[in-house]
Design a protein around this motif. Sequence first.
Motif, short mmCIF file in Angstrom:
data_model
loop_
_atom_site.label_atom_id
_atom_site.label_comp_id
_atom_site.label_asym_id
_atom_site.label_seq_id
_atom_site.Cartn_x
_atom_site.Cartn_y
_atom_site.Cartn_z
N ILE A 114 -60.58 81.69 -1.77
CA ILE A 114 -59.50 80.85 -1.24
C ILE A 114 -59.17 79.73 -2.21
O ILE A 114 -58.00 79.46 -2.53
N LEU A 115 -60.20 79.06 -2.72
CA LEU A 115 -59.99 77.94 -3.65
C LEU A 115 -59.33 78.43 -4.94
O LEU A 115 -58.41 77.78 -5.46
N VAL A 116 -59.80 79.56 -5.46
CA VAL A 116 -59.24 80.10 -6.71
C VAL A 116 -57.77 80.47 -6.52
O VAL A 116 -56.92 80.18 -7.38
N CYS A 117 -57.44 81.10 -5.39
CA CYS A 117 -56.05 81.48 -5.14
C CYS A 117 -55.15 80.26 -4.96
O CYS A 117 -54.00 80.26 -5.40
N ALA A 118 -55.68 79.22 -4.32
CA ALA A 118 -54.91 77.98 -4.17
C ALA A 118 -54.64 77.36 -5.53
O ALA A 118 -53.53 76.89 -5.81
N MET A 119 -55.65 77.34 -6.38
CA MET A 119 -55.47 76.82 -7.74
C MET A 119 -54.45 77.65 -8.51
O MET A 119 -53.60 77.12 -9.22
#
Length: 352
Positions: A114-119
């Motif tokens: 989730i964090l990687v996709c948001a970034m």
Amino acid sequence: MKTEKAIYLELAGIAFAIVIALLCGFAVILATSAEPFTALSSLIVDPVSNLFNIGTILNKAVPLIFTGLSLAVVFQSGVFSMGAEGQLYAGGFLGALVAVNIHGLPAWIHFPLILVCAMAGGALFAGIAGWLKAYWNANEVVTTLMLNFVAILATSYFVNNVFKDPASGGYARMPYISPDLLLKKPIPGFPAHTGFVLALLAVVVVYLLLYKTKVGYELRLVGKNSRFADYGGIHTNRVIISSIMIGGALAGLAGIVEILGVHGTYKDNFSAGLGFDGIIIALLARNHPVGVLIAALFYAYIQVGAQTMQVGSDMPREVAVIIQVMLVLLVSSQAIFAFLKQKYATRQKAVK
């Protein structure tokens, strides 16, 4: 590179600006309130008077740290981006889609994804303005401001129509995210979530990136003198694009951390200007990562103080806006820092 004395002078200028801004707020309170000392106490003391308020300060500071870091990186490259708000929406939206629509993954894999996709969402959206600036010399203030509207209105359309939770009624939001993926509140009775740990980690990473790596050196050199950097063999267009995309990734983190830590779902207009507040944080911090941390905590402290003042006295929370505006005017003014440097140079000549 700045000398130690130059850094001290800048810190003195920032402290002076903060004091003047606070005094302006105090003057308004003293002039208009029927109970000025109660209002001042509510503004200054109440935010740190109990664990709930302290935890609220930390929660409010978390997205400000990310957006402040985002803009500090971009500003250090000599690009004045205004796009953190749109990048925050783009990154938060993509992260929320991954959180809601991917099933069957263990939380320890799903959460980092989730964090990687948001970034990635924030970085790719920011890359549009970076490409326009680098190869078309488009004014970044105009493009990033316009792209903010693109991101905010596009995500608003999707969350009101395509990805709206059928059970939400008239409320525009996605389905709620699984509790296993939300940021935890590890201390009972203390509302601060673990996003603050992520924010601290981001401060360390950005500091190391800017001051301990070749990428950071090139980025700061381009910001100081792009022609000299280009003459020295640095690909300035690449640096400009990469700096804006790094800033976009940090803004995307701000969006998804706010969603996972506070809202529990992606809802329409969830930001309330966090990207624009990041501009104030970066200016107040003079684009230094550690300064961003301190400035964000101070800014969140003033916001919570405004809330407690409105509840505990006859003064509205808009008094905090006066303080914030004065901070922007004073910190962005080079006159203060030029005056301090001139006074210092005159004193040094007198000593000699």
